[in-house]
Design a protein around this motif. Structure first.
Motif, PDB file in Angstrom:
ATOM      1  N   MET A 144       0.840  -1.180   0.000  1.00 54.36           N
ATOM      2  CA  MET A 144       0.000   0.000   0.000  1.00 54.36           C
ATOM      3  C   MET A 144       0.885   1.243   0.000  1.00 54.36           C
ATOM      4  O   MET A 144       1.974   1.229   0.549  1.00 54.36           O
ATOM      5  N   LYS A 145       0.370   2.243  -0.613  1.00 55.29           N
ATOM      6  CA  LYS A 145       1.099   3.494  -0.719  1.00 55.29           C
ATOM      7  C   LYS A 145       0.184   4.635  -0.262  1.00 55.29           C
ATOM      8  O   LYS A 145      -1.000   4.650  -0.589  1.00 55.29           O
ATOM      9  N   PHE A 146       0.756   5.572   0.498  1.00 56.35           N
ATOM     10  CA  PHE A 146      -0.006   6.727   0.947  1.00 56.35           C
ATOM     11  C   PHE A 146      -0.324   7.606  -0.260  1.00 56.35           C
ATOM     12  O   PHE A 146       0.547   7.887  -1.081  1.00 56.35           O
ATOM     13  N   ASP A 147      -1.568   8.030  -0.373  1.00 51.27           N
ATOM     14  CA  ASP A 147      -2.026   8.816  -1.514  1.00 51.27           C
ATOM     15  C   ASP A 147      -2.013  10.310  -1.164  1.00 51.27           C
ATOM     16  O   ASP A 147      -2.967  10.831  -0.592  1.00 51.27           O
ATOM     17  N   LEU A 148      -0.932  10.980  -1.505  1.00 53.41           N
ATOM     18  CA  LEU A 148      -0.794  12.405  -1.204  1.00 53.41           C
ATOM     19  C   LEU A 148      -1.812  13.246  -1.969  1.00 53.41           C
ATOM     20  O   LEU A 148      -2.266  14.279  -1.470  1.00 53.41           O
ATOM     21  N   LYS A 149      -2.190  12.799  -3.162  1.00 53.26           N
ATOM     22  CA  LYS A 149      -3.192  13.534  -3.937  1.00 53.26           C
ATOM     23  C   LYS A 149      -4.541  13.523  -3.214  1.00 53.26           C
ATOM     24  O   LYS A 149      -5.278  14.497  -3.250  1.00 53.26           O
ATOM     25  N   ARG A 150      -4.845  12.414  -2.564  1.00 49.42           N
ATOM     26  CA  ARG A 150      -6.105  12.318  -1.819  1.00 49.42           C
ATOM     27  C   ARG A 150      -6.077  13.253  -0.618  1.00 49.42           C
ATOM     28  O   ARG A 150      -7.065  13.915  -0.307  1.00 49.42           O
ATOM     29  N   LEU A 151      -4.926  13.334   0.055  1.00 46.88           N
ATOM     30  CA  LEU A 151      -4.778  14.240   1.194  1.00 46.88           C
ATOM     31  C   LEU A 151      -5.031  15.677   0.754  1.00 46.88           C
ATOM     32  O   LEU A 151      -5.800  16.403   1.381  1.00 46.88           O
ATOM     33  N   LYS A 152      -4.434  16.060  -0.360  1.00 41.95           N
ATOM     34  CA  LYS A 152      -4.620  17.415  -0.881  1.00 41.95           C
ATOM     35  C   LYS A 152      -6.078  17.650  -1.272  1.00 41.95           C
ATOM     36  O   LYS A 152      -6.658  18.700  -0.952  1.00 41.95           O
ATOM     37  N   ALA A 153      -6.682  16.676  -1.948  1.00 45.88           N
ATOM     38  CA  ALA A 153      -8.075  16.816  -2.384  1.00 45.88           C
ATOM     39  C   ALA A 153      -9.016  16.974  -1.188  1.00 45.88           C
ATOM     40  O   ALA A 153      -9.936  17.797  -1.222  1.00 45.88           O
ATOM     41  N   GLU A 154      -8.780  16.212  -0.149  1.00 44.07           N
ATOM     42  CA  GLU A 154      -9.626  16.300   1.043  1.00 44.07           C
ATOM     43  C   GLU A 154      -9.440  17.648   1.741  1.00 44.07           C
ATOM     44  O   GLU A 154     -10.404  18.239   2.233  1.00 44.07           O
ATOM     45  N   ARG A 155      -8.215  18.143   1.770  1.00 48.30           N
ATOM     46  CA  ARG A 155      -7.951  19.461   2.368  1.00 48.30           C
ATOM     47  C   ARG A 155      -8.718  20.533   1.614  1.00 48.30           C
ATOM     48  O   ARG A 155      -9.426  21.359   2.201  1.00 48.30           O
ATOM     49  N   ILE A 156      -8.627  20.505   0.295  1.00 44.05           N
ATOM     50  CA  ILE A 156      -9.310  21.491  -0.543  1.00 44.05           C
ATOM     51  C   ILE A 156     -10.823  21.357  -0.400  1.00 44.05           C
ATOM     52  O   ILE A 156     -11.533  22.355  -0.284  1.00 44.05           O
ATOM     53  N   ALA A 157     -11.318  20.121  -0.380  1.00 45.06           N
ATOM     54  CA  ALA A 157     -12.758  19.887  -0.234  1.00 45.06           C
ATOM     55  C   ALA A 157     -13.289  20.436   1.095  1.00 45.06           C
ATOM     56  O   ALA A 157     -14.455  20.815   1.185  1.00 45.06           O
ATOM     57  N   ASN A 158     -12.426  20.483   2.089  1.00 44.36           N
ATOM     58  CA  ASN A 158     -12.809  21.025   3.395  1.00 44.36           C
ATOM     59  C   ASN A 158     -12.603  22.536   3.470  1.00 44.36           C
ATOM     60  O   ASN A 158     -12.799  23.135   4.526  1.00 44.36           O
ATOM     61  N   GLY A 159     -12.198  23.140   2.351  1.00 38.96           N
ATOM     62  CA  GLY A 159     -12.022  24.592   2.307  1.00 38.96           C
ATOM     63  C   GLY A 159     -10.836  25.089   3.104  1.00 38.96           C
ATOM     64  O   GLY A 159     -10.828  26.238   3.553  1.00 38.96           O
ATOM     65  N   LEU A 160      -9.814  24.248   3.251  1.00 41.67           N
ATOM     66  CA  LEU A 160      -8.638  24.615   4.035  1.00 41.67           C
ATOM     67  C   LEU A 160      -7.433  24.870   3.135  1.00 41.67           C
ATOM     68  O   LEU A 160      -7.189  24.114   2.195  1.00 41.67           O
ATOM     69  N   SER A 161      -6.694  25.896   3.441  1.00 42.14           N
ATOM     70  CA  SER A 161      -5.427  26.156   2.744  1.00 42.14           C
ATOM     71  C   SER A 161      -4.325  25.375   3.456  1.00 42.14           C
ATOM     72  O   SER A 161      -4.533  24.835   4.551  1.00 42.14           O
ATOM     73  N   GLN A 162      -3.158  25.333   2.851  1.00 42.93           N
ATOM     74  CA  GLN A 162      -2.021  24.704   3.518  1.00 42.93           C
ATOM     75  C   GLN A 162      -1.702  25.439   4.818  1.00 42.93           C
ATOM     76  O   GLN A 162      -1.367  24.808   5.821  1.00 42.93           O
ATOM     77  N   ALA A 163      -1.842  26.755   4.807  1.00 43.35           N
ATOM     78  CA  ALA A 163      -1.595  27.546   6.022  1.00 43.35           C
ATOM     79  C   ALA A 163      -2.596  27.184   7.112  1.00 43.35           C
ATOM     80  O   ALA A 163      -2.231  27.082   8.292  1.00 43.35           O
ATOM     81  N   ASP A 164      -3.860  26.968   6.727  1.00 45.49           N
ATOM     82  CA  ASP A 164      -4.881  26.563   7.691  1.00 45.49           C
ATOM     83  C   ASP A 164      -4.519  25.219   8.327  1.00 45.49           C
ATOM     84  O   ASP A 164      -4.621  25.044   9.540  1.00 45.49           O
ATOM     85  N   MET A 165      -4.119  24.274   7.488  1.00 52.39           N
ATOM     86  CA  MET A 165      -3.750  22.952   8.006  1.00 52.39           C
ATOM     87  C   MET A 165      -2.545  23.046   8.933  1.00 52.39           C
ATOM     88  O   MET A 165      -2.528  22.416   9.997  1.00 52.39           O
ATOM     89  N   ALA A 166      -1.559  23.834   8.538  1.00 49.20           N
ATOM     90  CA  ALA A 166      -0.367  23.993   9.378  1.00 49.20           C
ATOM     91  C   ALA A 166      -0.753  24.538  10.743  1.00 49.20           C
ATOM     92  O   ALA A 166      -0.300  24.044  11.782  1.00 49.20           O
ATOM     93  N   LYS A 167      -1.618  25.530  10.751  1.00 44.34           N
ATOM     94  CA  LYS A 167      -2.047  26.134  12.014  1.00 44.34           C
ATOM     95  C   LYS A 167      -2.793  25.120  12.872  1.00 44.34           C
ATOM     96  O   LYS A 167      -2.546  25.007  14.073  1.00 44.34           O
ATOM     97  N   LYS A 168      -3.701  24.346  12.260  1.00 43.29           N
ATOM     98  CA  LYS A 168      -4.462  23.339  13.001  1.00 43.29           C
ATOM     99  C   LYS A 168      -3.563  22.216  13.517  1.00 43.29           C
ATOM    100  O   LYS A 168      -3.861  21.579  14.529  1.00 43.29           O
ATOM    101  N   MET A 169      -2.448  21.988  12.816  1.00 44.97           N
ATOM    102  CA  MET A 169      -1.483  20.975  13.251  1.00 44.97           C
ATOM    103  C   MET A 169      -0.580  21.496  14.369  1.00 44.97           C
ATOM    104  O   MET A 169       0.163  20.739  14.966  1.00 44.97           O
TER     105      MET A 169
END
Length: 81
Positions: free
Chosen positions: A1-26
């Motif tokens: 199995m391989k981690f799907d980075l494209k899916r991670l990005k798609a889910e982030r975008i679908a949730n209306g979050l920017s990379q900066a938003d995710m970084a802050k939440k992390m």
């Protein structure tokens, strides 16, 4: 199995979050820390992945959507053209 980075990005975008938003939440101060992980430059740790999934609204039973199976062509029954 391989981690799907494209899916991670798609889910982030679908949730209306920017990379900066995710970084802050992390709990990270800089967007680049998250971006390096989403772009595959830095490996995502298990604890990081679980936290990201929770931020995106997934529980432990739904984590399979972030993985894809790597099956060699010879085992897929690839048909000759």
């Amino acid at each position: 199995m391989k981690f799907d980075l494209k899916r991670l990005k798609a889910e982030r975008i679908a949730n209306g979050l920017s990379q900066a938003d995710m970084a802050k939440k992390m709990g990270w101060k800089d967007r680049a820390v998250y971006a390096k992980r989403e772009n595959g430059i830095v490996a995502i740790g298990v604890d990081e992945f679980i936290k990201m999934a929770e931020i995106l609204g997934y529980n432990e039973n739904e984590l399979g959507i972030f993985f894809k199976v790597n099956v060699p062509d010879k085992e897929r029954g690839k048909q000759e053209a």
